[in-house]
Design an enzyme around this catalytic site. Structure first.
Site, PDB file in Angstrom:
ATOM      1  N   MET A  82      -4.018   4.666   0.602  1.00  0.00           N
ATOM      2  CA  MET A  82      -4.326   5.452   1.801  1.00  0.00           C
ATOM      3  C   MET A  82      -5.059   6.759   1.502  1.00  0.00           C
ATOM      4  O   MET A  82      -5.731   7.281   2.377  1.00  0.00           O
ATOM      5  CB  MET A  82      -3.048   5.728   2.586  1.00  0.00           C
ATOM      6  CG  MET A  82      -2.399   4.477   3.170  1.00  0.00           C
ATOM      7  SD  MET A  82      -3.498   3.470   4.193  1.00  0.00           S
ATOM      8  CE  MET A  82      -3.802   4.568   5.566  1.00  0.00           C
ATOM      9  N   VAL A  91       0.839  -1.192   0.000  1.00  0.00           N
ATOM     10  CA  VAL A  91       0.000   0.000   0.000  1.00  0.00           C
ATOM     11  C   VAL A  91       0.875   1.243   0.000  1.00  0.00           C
ATOM     12  O   VAL A  91       1.974   1.250   0.548  1.00  0.00           O
ATOM     13  CB  VAL A  91      -0.973  -0.006   1.220  1.00  0.00           C
ATOM     14  CG1 VAL A  91      -0.229   0.118   2.533  1.00  0.00           C
ATOM     15  CG2 VAL A  91      -2.022   1.078   1.098  1.00  0.00           C
ATOM     16  N   CYS A  92       0.376   2.283  -0.660  1.00  0.00           N
ATOM     17  CA  CYS A  92       0.992   3.616  -0.611  1.00  0.00           C
ATOM     18  C   CYS A  92      -0.161   4.620  -0.577  1.00  0.00           C
ATOM     19  O   CYS A  92      -1.269   4.281  -0.160  1.00  0.00           O
ATOM     20  CB  CYS A  92       1.951   3.836  -1.782  1.00  0.00           C
ATOM     21  SG  CYS A  92       1.161   3.931  -3.401  1.00  0.00           S
ATOM     22  N   ARG A  93       0.078   5.819  -1.039  1.00  0.00           N
ATOM     23  CA  ARG A  93      -0.985   6.824  -0.986  1.00  0.00           C
ATOM     24  C   ARG A  93      -2.039   6.576  -2.058  1.00  0.00           C
ATOM     25  O   ARG A  93      -3.232   6.601  -1.789  1.00  0.00           O
ATOM     26  CB  ARG A  93      -0.405   8.238  -1.115  1.00  0.00           C
ATOM     27  CG  ARG A  93      -1.435   9.333  -0.854  1.00  0.00           C
ATOM     28  CD  ARG A  93      -0.822  10.716  -0.848  1.00  0.00           C
ATOM     29  NE  ARG A  93      -0.299  11.125  -2.131  1.00  0.00           N
ATOM     30  CZ  ARG A  93      -1.038  11.581  -3.138  1.00  0.00           C
ATOM     31  NH1 ARG A  93      -2.336  11.713  -2.994  1.00  0.00           N
ATOM     32  NH2 ARG A  93      -0.483  11.920  -4.276  1.00  0.00           N
TER      33      ARG A  93
END
Length: 97
Positions: free
Chosen positions: A88, A59-61
């Protein structure tokens, strides 16, 4: 894998290997419960800490860096990896700080 699917797995009590590849300041501002922080820029150096037989959710932004991380892991023989989308920026569930 969608945000909702990850949340459902966590809510069902599944133990997931979630790797948050954002920068440390992004991670500290809020992350998925139980996620580990390994920024994309150091992921290659941290490969020895990861078990290629486990399933990982990255996961990242927004999904861009986590997609790059998925490709990096796949090139290194990791076969059970999922990019968490949209990441996110649209995570509406509980977070940990």
């Amino acid at each position: 894998m969608s945000n909702a699917e990850i949340h459902a797995k966590l809510a069902a009590g599944e133990e997931l290997q979630i790797l948050d590849v954002r920068e440390p300041d992004e991670f500290s501002s809020g992350h998925i419960l139980g996620a580990s922080s390994i920024p994309l820029g150091v992921l290659e150096k941290a490969l020895s800490q990861l078990d290629p037989n486990l399933s990982y959710y990255l996961v990242c932004r927004t999904g861009t860096r986590s997609d790059m991380a998925c490709h990096l892991l796949a090139e290194q023989g990791f076969n059970h990896i999922q990019n968490v989308l949209p990441g996110m920026s649209q995570w509406t569930f509980d977070i940990e700080k």
